[in-house]
Motif scaffolding. Structure first.
Motif, short mmCIF file in Angstrom:
data_model
loop_
_atom_site.label_atom_id
_atom_site.label_comp_id
_atom_site.label_asym_id
_atom_site.label_seq_id
_atom_site.Cartn_x
_atom_site.Cartn_y
_atom_site.Cartn_z
N GLU A 30 1.05 -1.09 -0.08
CA GLU A 30 -0.15 -0.06 0.15
C GLU A 30 0.91 1.36 0.07
OE1 GLU A 30 -3.38 2.46 0.03
OE2 GLU A 30 -2.93 0.39 -0.51
N ASN A 33 2.04 1.76 -3.49
CA ASN A 33 0.93 2.32 -4.45
C ASN A 33 0.85 3.77 -3.94
OD1 ASN A 33 0.55 -0.28 -5.36
ND2 ASN A 33 -1.11 -0.65 -3.95
N ARG A 34 0.87 4.18 -2.62
CA ARG A 34 0.66 5.54 -2.45
C ARG A 34 1.70 6.60 -2.92
NH1 ARG A 34 -2.89 5.84 3.42
NH2 ARG A 34 -4.28 4.27 2.57
N LYS A 37 1.09 7.16 -6.48
CA LYS A 37 -0.13 8.11 -6.49
C LYS A 37 0.23 9.70 -6.28
CE LYS A 37 -4.88 8.83 -4.85
NZ LYS A 37 -5.77 8.30 -4.24
N VAL A 136 4.68 8.46 2.88
CA VAL A 136 3.38 8.76 2.16
C VAL A 136 2.31 9.02 3.00
CG1 VAL A 136 3.83 7.13 0.30
CG2 VAL A 136 2.80 6.40 2.12
#
Length: 318
Positions: A30, A33-34, A37, A136
């Motif tokens: 996660e 992924n962040r 992003k 993040v």
């Protein structure tokens, strides 16, 4: 995920909103992924003009253009000293201007120096140390005395925690933090006792916080953005000087034209003009007309305030 209002919400609501866990933190997947992003947790720099563009901007000025033309005319008239003096001033003005334009980059570099190189976070339930740029939103971070705050945090716990925020708010006394309080949405930045901000320093105690904002989406990031945007807009002084340069340049050109036309009319013999024709008359008086033109140009050059651009640029750089 919105960090601007995290100080006005209870801790449980903030944790839920960022889809994280206080004890387990984010999973590594996660977090990756962040990171893709939201981007790295660092201050980014807008594309800046190159050296040639900065140099051209210094010469692309009405008054400076008039000075260059005046220097070329003075050179053509054999006035070597005046020509060289004017060009030295123009070059000095350009050099100082380029140095001044680079101050935004220097200010941004100073902000970057205050960024935390590393951060202690919880990932997959384990405390680990990662580079500060890999933080993040939603990460759970540990901070203690001597640490720079690595990102904008909504504090979860605070044990005698005090943070020096002079670089952000100007407050010279370290601010005591209290994680449990819930504050009004419109409360000023300096009064947000339940938050800690990127590039400020912990002077006492320890605590944990949830990363609510990273990189340019932090309070210090907003300052960096304003610093870079400030140079794009001309200041009132620059606008007035540009107007003054146009007025002075127009006056100088007007002086040159008036003196030349007046001298030409004063010395013209109408009987000769009607007898031999105007063009033939001008050819016969060519030497006098050239002397008259040189006189008019000399007056115009003398009227140009060649020291004004350099003096103003030096004053603005101090």
């Amino acid at each position: 995920m919105e960090n601007r209002e995290s100080h006005s919400k209870p801790i449980d609501d903030v944790v839920s909103g960022f889809q994280t866990h206080v004890e387990q933190g984010l999973t590594r997947q996660e977090a990756e992924n962040r990171l893709r992003k939201f981007g790295p947790n660092e201050l980014t720099e807008k594309p800046r003009p190159g050296f040639l563009a900065l140099l051209w901007a210094q010469f692309n000025n009405y008054l400076v253009i008039i000075l260059i033309v005046a220097a070329l005319i003075a050179l053509a008239l054999g006035e070597w000293v005046d020509s060289i003096a004017i060009m030295i001033i123009v070059v000095l003005n350009a050099v100082v201007g380029v140095i001044q334009e680079s101050k935004a980059e220097q200010a941004l570099a100073a902000l970057r120096k205050m960024a935390a190189p590393n951060a202690q976070v919880i990932r997959d339930g384990l405390q680990t140390t990662i580079p500060g740029r890999e933080l993040v939103p939603g990460d759970i971070v540990f901070v203690e005395a001597g640490n720079y705050i690595p990102a904008d945090l909504r504090l979860i716990t605070s044990i005698n925690l005090k943070v020096e925020e002079a670089s952000l708010t100007g407050e010279s006394v370290p601010v005591e933090k209290k994680a449990a309080v819930v504050l009004d949405k419109e409360i000023p930045l300096g009064d947000r006792k339940n938050s800690a901000f990127m590039s400020t320093m912990v002077t006492y105690g320890r605590g944990t916080g949830l990363v609510a904002g990273t990189g340019m989406n932090t309070q210090i990031g907003l300052i960096a953005e304003m610093i870079q945007a400030f140079e794009d807009e001309a200041t009132p002084l620059q606008k007035k000087l540009e107007h003054l340069g146009k007025v002075l340049g127009t006056i100088c050109i007007g002086i040159c034209a008036f003196v030349f036309v007046y001298g030409l009319i004063r010395d013209t013999k109408l009987t000769d003009v009607f007898t031999i024709g105007f063009l033939n008359y001008l050819q016969g008086e060519q030497k006098d007309i050239i002397n008259l033109f040189m006189t008019a140009v000399s007056l115009a050059i003398a009227a140009v305030p060649e020291g004004l651009p350099a003096i103003v640029t030096i004053c603005r750089s101090r």
